[in-house]
Design an enzyme around this catalytic site. Structure first.
Site, PDB file in Angstrom:
ATOM      1  N   ALA A  60      -7.041  10.931  -0.985  1.00 39.17           N
ATOM      2  CA  ALA A  60      -5.752  11.072  -0.300  1.00 39.17           C
ATOM      3  C   ALA A  60      -5.813  10.406   1.067  1.00 39.17           C
ATOM      4  O   ALA A  60      -6.873  10.354   1.687  1.00 39.17           O
ATOM      5  CB  ALA A  60      -5.413  12.547  -0.144  1.00 39.17           C
ATOM      6  N   GLY A 100      -9.564  12.725  -3.747  1.00 37.85           N
ATOM      7  CA  GLY A 100      -8.449  12.613  -4.684  1.00 37.85           C
ATOM      8  C   GLY A 100      -8.633  11.461  -5.658  1.00 37.85           C
ATOM      9  O   GLY A 100      -8.131  11.510  -6.783  1.00 37.85           O
ATOM     10  N   GLU A 103     -10.631  12.822  -8.318  1.00 37.43           N
ATOM     11  CA  GLU A 103      -9.810  13.799  -9.063  1.00 37.43           C
ATOM     12  C   GLU A 103      -8.873  13.080 -10.043  1.00 37.43           C
ATOM     13  O   GLU A 103      -8.644  13.562 -11.159  1.00 37.43           O
ATOM     14  CB  GLU A 103      -9.032  14.674  -8.083  1.00 37.43           C
ATOM     15  CG  GLU A 103      -9.965  15.643  -7.345  1.00 37.43           C
ATOM     16  CD  GLU A 103      -9.270  16.414  -6.238  1.00 37.43           C
ATOM     17  OE1 GLU A 103      -8.760  15.761  -5.309  1.00 37.43           O
ATOM     18  OE2 GLU A 103      -9.228  17.648  -6.306  1.00 37.43           O
ATOM     19  N   GLU A 123     -14.201  16.086   0.550  1.00 34.44           N
ATOM     20  CA  GLU A 123     -13.174  16.811   1.308  1.00 34.44           C
ATOM     21  C   GLU A 123     -13.775  17.803   2.291  1.00 34.44           C
ATOM     22  O   GLU A 123     -13.260  18.018   3.387  1.00 34.44           O
ATOM     23  CB  GLU A 123     -12.232  17.555   0.343  1.00 34.44           C
ATOM     24  CG  GLU A 123     -11.254  16.670  -0.416  1.00 34.44           C
ATOM     25  CD  GLU A 123     -11.816  16.082  -1.697  1.00 34.44           C
ATOM     26  OE1 GLU A 123     -13.060  16.065  -1.873  1.00 34.44           O
ATOM     27  OE2 GLU A 123     -11.022  15.624  -2.533  1.00 34.44           O
TER      28      GLU A 123
HETATM   29  C1  LIG Z   1     -14.320   5.061   1.692  1.00 32.02           C
HETATM   30  C2  LIG Z   1     -15.448   4.961   2.662  1.00 32.02           C
HETATM   31  C3  LIG Z   1     -16.767   5.346   2.008  1.00 32.02           C
HETATM   32  C4  LIG Z   1     -15.534   3.476   3.140  1.00 32.02           C
HETATM   33  O1  LIG Z   1     -16.521   3.335   4.113  1.00 32.02           O
HETATM   34  P1  LIG Z   1     -16.697   1.962   4.920  1.00 32.02           P
HETATM   35  O2  LIG Z   1     -17.829   2.173   5.859  1.00 32.02           O
HETATM   36  O3  LIG Z   1     -16.769   0.841   3.968  1.00 32.02           O
HETATM   37  O4  LIG Z   1     -15.353   1.745   5.735  1.00 32.02           O
HETATM   38  P2  LIG Z   1     -14.655   2.697   6.785  1.00 32.02           P
HETATM   39  O5  LIG Z   1     -15.147   4.066   6.697  1.00 32.02           O
HETATM   40  O6  LIG Z   1     -14.690   2.035   8.105  1.00 32.02           O
HETATM   41  O7  LIG Z   1     -13.160   2.722   6.237  1.00 32.02           O
HETATM   42  C5  LIG Z   1     -12.344   1.548   6.247  1.00 32.02           C
HETATM   43  C6  LIG Z   1     -10.968   1.945   6.731  1.00 32.02           C
HETATM   44  O8  LIG Z   1     -10.374   2.813   5.762  1.00 32.02           O
HETATM   45  C7  LIG Z   1      -9.932   4.010   6.380  1.00 32.02           C
HETATM   46  N1  LIG Z   1     -10.045   5.105   5.403  1.00 32.02           N
HETATM   47  C8  LIG Z   1     -11.091   5.385   4.623  1.00 32.02           C
HETATM   48  N2  LIG Z   1     -10.828   6.415   3.814  1.00 32.02           N
HETATM   49  C9  LIG Z   1      -9.568   6.794   4.098  1.00 32.02           C
HETATM   50  C10 LIG Z   1      -8.701   7.802   3.597  1.00 32.02           C
HETATM   51  N3  LIG Z   1      -9.095   8.627   2.600  1.00 32.02           N
HETATM   52  N4  LIG Z   1      -7.487   7.914   4.133  1.00 32.02           N
HETATM   53  C11 LIG Z   1      -7.077   7.087   5.122  1.00 32.02           C
HETATM   54  N5  LIG Z   1      -7.841   6.091   5.630  1.00 32.02           N
HETATM   55  C12 LIG Z   1      -9.066   5.959   5.129  1.00 32.02           C
HETATM   56  C13 LIG Z   1     -10.872   4.181   7.574  1.00 32.02           C
HETATM   57  O9  LIG Z   1     -10.281   5.010   8.536  1.00 32.02           O
HETATM   58  C14 LIG Z   1     -11.015   2.730   8.037  1.00 32.02           C
HETATM   59  O10 LIG Z   1      -9.858   2.371   8.764  1.00 32.02           O
HETATM   60  P3  LIG Z   1      -9.872   2.329  10.361  1.00 32.02           P
HETATM   61  O11 LIG Z   1      -8.546   1.743  10.706  1.00 32.02           O
HETATM   62  O12 LIG Z   1     -10.001   3.752  10.813  1.00 32.02           O
HETATM   63  O13 LIG Z   1     -11.057   1.512  10.753  1.00 32.02           O
HETATM   64  C15 LIG Z   1     -15.213   5.863   3.885  1.00 32.02           C
HETATM   65  O14 LIG Z   1     -14.118   5.366   4.606  1.00 32.02           O
HETATM   66  C16 LIG Z   1     -14.933   7.292   3.551  1.00 32.02           C
HETATM   67  O15 LIG Z   1     -15.852   8.049   3.360  1.00 32.02           O
HETATM   68  N6  LIG Z   1     -13.639   7.670   3.514  1.00 32.02           N
HETATM   69  C17 LIG Z   1     -13.207   9.056   3.402  1.00 32.02           C
HETATM   70  C18 LIG Z   1     -13.220   9.544   2.009  1.00 32.02           C
HETATM   71  C19 LIG Z   1     -12.680  10.946   1.947  1.00 32.02           C
HETATM   72  O16 LIG Z   1     -12.995  11.791   2.742  1.00 32.02           O
HETATM   73  N7  LIG Z   1     -11.839  11.201   0.927  1.00 32.02           N
HETATM   74  C20 LIG Z   1     -11.208  12.473   0.746  1.00 32.02           C
HETATM   75  C21 LIG Z   1      -9.818  12.427   1.246  1.00 32.02           C
HETATM   76  S1  LIG Z   1      -9.018  13.995   1.194  1.00 32.02           S
HETATM   77  C22 LIG Z   1      -8.508  14.158  -0.432  1.00 32.02           C
HETATM   78  O17 LIG Z   1      -8.674  13.274  -1.209  1.00 32.02           O
HETATM   79  C23 LIG Z   1      -7.825  15.442  -0.768  1.00 32.02           C
HETATM   80  C24 LIG Z   1      -7.582  15.674  -2.238  1.00 32.02           C
HETATM   81  O18 LIG Z   1      -8.625  16.382  -2.797  1.00 32.02           O
HETATM   82  C25 LIG Z   1      -6.400  16.573  -2.494  1.00 32.02           C
HETATM   83  C26 LIG Z   1      -5.154  16.142  -1.915  1.00 32.02           C
HETATM   84  C27 LIG Z   1      -4.014  17.036  -2.346  1.00 32.02           C
HETATM   85  C28 LIG Z   1      -2.809  16.713  -1.581  1.00 32.02           C
HETATM   86  C29 LIG Z   1      -2.379  15.298  -1.838  1.00 32.02           C
HETATM   87  C30 LIG Z   1      -1.221  14.928  -1.034  1.00 32.02           C
HETATM   88  C31 LIG Z   1      -1.274  13.486  -0.705  1.00 32.02           C
HETATM   89  C32 LIG Z   1      -0.669  13.320   0.631  1.00 32.02           C
HETATM   90  C33 LIG Z   1      -0.619  11.941   1.071  1.00 32.02           C
HETATM   91  C34 LIG Z   1       0.294  11.912   2.263  1.00 32.02           C
HETATM   92  C35 LIG Z   1       0.600  10.536   2.643  1.00 32.02           C
HETATM   93  C36 LIG Z   1       1.705  10.497   3.636  1.00 32.02           C
HETATM   94  C37 LIG Z   1       2.367   9.148   3.607  1.00 32.02           C
HETATM   95  O19 LIG Z   1       2.178   8.346   2.705  1.00 32.02           O
HETATM   96  O20 LIG Z   1       3.130   8.915   4.538  1.00 32.02           O
END
Ligand SMILES: CC(C)(COP(=O)(O)OP(=O)(O)OC[C@H]1O[C@@H](n2cnc3c(N)ncnc32)[C@H](O)[C@@H]1OP(=O)(O)O)[C@@H](O)C(=O)NCCC(=O)NCCSC(=O)C[C@@H](O)CCCCCCCCCCCCC(=O)O
Length: 725
Positions: A60, A100, A103, A123
């Site tokens: 997400a 997500g 998932e 998460e």
């Molecule tokens: C993926 C990574 C391992 C990549 O690592 P790497 O070193 O290659 O690169 P960076 O970490 O520098 O990342 C590059 C760039 O991407 C941004 N970024 C990475 N992941 C995300 C993300 N998940 N969301 C947003 N942005 C992300 C990062 O900030 C960098 O950009 P920047 O400008 O800051 O330099 C590594 O990035 C990583 O580990 N990422 C996190 C992974 C993670 O934690 N995932 C879990 C996310 S939470 C989730 O998935 C919850 C779900 O279980 C359940 C959700 C239920 C509810 C769903 C509702 C959806 C709502 C969406 C709302 C949207 C609103 C809208 O559209 O307006």
């Protein structure tokens, strides 16, 4: 968004939201539309879901969790929609499938992954739990122990491990998309019931309850006040006790609790803060866009004490060939033995993984006492002990021996980078790289630029941090840099609290209950009290150079506590001598026990100096320790030593054991509220007028006067800086 395309019988839905295909509302909407279209189209016999640009999805969109639009569309119902599709759905996992993203893949009937892909439910690391039915599907697929481990730690696992766990059906070395389409064609017409995870029972364990109880204790212990791991555990427990639909309801309730908790906000701030510090900039405007890093093909480390050994290990792990140098054969052999032991342990940890350690090959790791062997390395890290004269002598030698362009790094925790650089003919190539002990484990690397350090040198050091899998934070040059400079007032307050009536175990307990890994006195015993003693002797604060007649508890008109010096005079150096602020079972022992000797010593000390013992409550202990540290943080920001509060927070969370679920000291201050921090500092400063570090910093006062602006706007209130580069 997600792109829908229909080739032959297989419809392709491609998640598309660069750089990591985060699931935004637009992506979710397009995914839902694509699924419905494929289901309704009689010519489509199967569906394949993949991601754009070699990445499935990082889950997400984390930025969206603070968006009010979030409530309109959930991911859970879409995952259910995938699973209930009447046509087989195959996930083609390349790059990452996280949160997500995984998932979504769990909703698919089949999962095929590239051998280099990584999967996980991280998460918990951003204060949440997998909220799209992942806590219910994963245990059904891979069993409770493995699912609990993945969900409560958030670890990423490689595809090879995912295959062993049964998380994916197949891994491929070639084109994952083509392999997934082949698989989709193959399974057309096969029954989907057995592939729907929500219909499967959670695999039973003979001793499920005992296992869960033991796991609960472990999770609580590791969480140290962080809510998310415990709630992740509860969600998985629900999977073992209730039917799928009820488990999903429980997961949603727990998700909402976490989402509205301050901890999730703090942890998500910490996630983005880490990325923000990677985009370094100096007051003169140098940054990635103005400087390219130099390649580091071969490095050298000088000094094989505790720090040097860890640094060599880190470099070898990063696959950078190293020359390790010591002053004589005796030290070299001792150092070599210790490094080999560390590397052997690391090799065992890495067994079964994609990478192995090659450290028996002299072309990869060479031990020497010959300085001349450093003539062709690209980078040197000097890691001898903290002695300016010695460091200058080494840098003088290096500037004669090393090839032009070689980067000269000094591992120091406080010394002046400019003075070290003055011993060379190339100060633009001298930079501070402050590693934290143990250097092969701790993630932080403080990177300190001096007056003459070039942007290329900074870029190279930052690139090195990345190669070592560390978080590099670029800061300016001042005594103690950022981390230790903020630590001085904190430790000072801790000792003053003892003078006034507290005990080491009381102060440590308060700080550890707040979430610190280790309180100030246990930390000091671990590091060795003699280290600070030597430094204070060097500064003329104690020891033979102290002018006769100096007041015991005053230095230059300010309050000073000689307590740590007195302990050293009694031979109490901490763990290494089995006595310090605590006592230990033996020299080098780790179990700290409150020491009655110390309690009576403190009582006598107070009598000698006419200090009336008073009861000090937890609030005062915490506020005096933390707010004095934060106060120094504002001074650092105002001086331009760090370019933003995120830098200070990343340093504290990754190098000093500050609890990540509070964001870091400056984020914590913003949550407490700057007016409150200011009021408390004012109160304590009035009570202790001879302690300058309790006097509220002018920048803090300015921010309060400006109406307590949000942390992201703080730096716009800093007065123009004099350039440091
Ligand atoms: C993926 C990574 C391992 C990549 O690592 P790497 O070193 O290659 O690169 P960076 O970490 O520098 O990342 C590059 C760039 O991407 C941004 N970024 C990475 N992941 C995300 C993300 N998940 N969301 C947003 N942005 C992300 C990062 O900030 C960098 O950009 P920047 O400008 O800051 O330099 C590594 O990035 C990583 O580990 N990422 C996190 C992974 C993670 O934690 N995932 C879990 C996310 S939470 C989730 O998935 C919850 C779900 O279980 C359940 C959700 C239920 C509810 C769903 C509702 C959806 C709502 C969406 C709302 C949207 C609103 C809208 O559209 O307006």
């Amino acid at each position: 968004m997600a792109q829908y395309a229909r080739g032959s019988a297989v419809a392709v839905i491609r998640l598309r939201n660069p750089p990591v295909n985060a699931l935004s509302l637009a992506v979710l909407q397009a995914l839902e539309d694509g699924l419905k279209k494929a289901d309704a189209d009689p010519s489509v016999k199967a569906v394949m879901i993949c991601g754009e640009n070699g990445k499935f999805s990082a889950g997400a969109d984390i930025r969206g969790f603070s968006s009010p639009k979030r409530h309109g569309l959930g991911l859970g119902p879409i995952v259910s929609l995938i699973e209930s599709c009447q046509k087989p759905v195959v996930a083609a996992i390349e790059g990452v499938a996280l949160g997500g993203g995984l998932e979504v893949a769990l909703g698919c009937h089949y999962r095929i992954a590239h051998v280099k892909a990584r999967m996980g439910l991280p998460e918990v690391t951003i204060g949440l739990l997998p909220g799209a039915e992942g806590t219910q599907r994963l245990p059904r697929l891979i069993g409770v122990p493995a699912a609990l481990d993945m969900i409560t730690t958030g670890k990423h696992i490689p595809a090879t491990e995912a295959l062993k766990l049964g998380l994916v059906d197949e891994i491929v070395e070639e084109n994952t998309i083509e392999a997934a389409i082949r698989l989709a064609n193959k399974v057309i017409g096969q029954p989907l019931g057995p592939r729907r995870l929500s219909l499967k029972p959670v695999p039973k364990l003979p001793n499920m309850e005992a296992f869960l109880q033991e796991a609960a204790v472990k999770v609580k212990k590791q969480a140290r006040g962080c809510l998310a791991p415990e709630l992740c555990f509860q969600a998985v427990r629900a999977a073992t006790e209730t039917p799928f639909a009820q488990g999903v309801r429980r997961e949603r309730e727990l998700f909402q609790v976490l989402l509205s908790s301050g901890q999730a906000r703090a942890l998500q701030y910490a996630f983005f803060a880490e990325r923000a510090v990677h985009r370094w900039a100096t007051p003169t405007g140098a940054s990635w866009s103005s400087a390219a890093p130099q390649p580091v093909r071969r490095a050298a480390v000088i000094g094989l004490g505790t720090m040097g050994r860890g640094i060599v290990t880190s470099l070898v792990k990063a696959n950078i060939p190293v020359v390790a140098l010591e002053q004589d054969l005796e030290y070299l052999n001792k150092g070599r033995k210790a490094v080999m032991l560390l590397l052997e342990r690391e090799a065992v940890k890495m067994e079964g993984g994609a990478q192995s350690l090659d450290f028996h090959n002299p072309a990869r790791l060479q031990f020497t006492v010959d300085f001349d062997l450093l003539h062709d390395v690209d980078l040197v890290i000097e890691a001898v002990f903290e002695n300016m004269a010695l460091k200058k002598e080494i840098f003088h030698k290096l500037s004669k021996i090393c090839k032009p362009g070689a980067l000269l790094c000094t591992n120091t925790s406080a010394l002046n980078i400019d003075e070290i650089a003055s011993a060379t003919s190339r100060p633009q190539q001298v930079i501070g790289t402050h590693f934290f002990s143990p250097a092969h484990v701790m993630r932080l690397l403080e990177i300190i630029y001096g007056r003459h350090t070039s942007p290329t040198a900074i870029a190279t050091a930052m690139q090195l941090a990345k190669a070592l899998k560390k978080v590099g934070v670029v800061v300016g040059n001042c005594f103690g840099f950022v981390g230790n400079r903020m630590m001085f007032p904190y430790v000072e307050q801790a000792v003053f609290l003892l003078e006034e009536g507290s005990r080491p175990e009381a102060v440590d307990r308060v700080v550890e209950d707040f979430g610190f890994k280790i309180g100030p006195f246990r930390m000091s015993d671990l590091a060795g009290l003699d280290v600070g003693w030597r430094s204070r002797q060097g500064q003329g604060l104690t020891g033979p150079s102290l002018p006769a007649g100096t007041a015991a508890r005053q230095r230059q008109g300010q309050r000073y506590s000689p307590l740590p010096d007195l302990l050293c005079e009694h031979g109490r150096f901490g763990q290494k001598t089995a006595r310090g602020w605590y006592r230990y079972e033996r020299a080098g022992g780790r179990t700290a026990t409150p020491d009655p000797w110390l309690h009576s010593f403190l009582a006598q000390y107070r009598d000698t100096h006419g200090i009336k013992t008073r009861f000090i409550d937890q609030e005062e202990i915490l506020e005096r320790c933390l707010f004095s540290l934060i106060n120094e943080g504002f001074a650092i920001l105002a001086e331009g030593i760090a370019s933003g509060p995120e830098h200070l927070d990343v340093i504290y969370v990754n190098g000093y054991g500050w609890p990540k679920h509070t964001g870091g000291p400056m984020f914590y201050a913003s949550i407490v509220g700057l007016p409150r921090v200011l009021a408390k500092l004012q109160k304590y400063s009035e009570a202790h007028p001879d302690v300058p570090r309790l006097r509220p910093n002018a920048f803090l006062k300015k921010l309060v006067a400006a109406g307590n602006p949000p942390l992201k706007d703080w730096m716009s209130y800093v007065s123009r800086q004099s350039p440091k580069l």
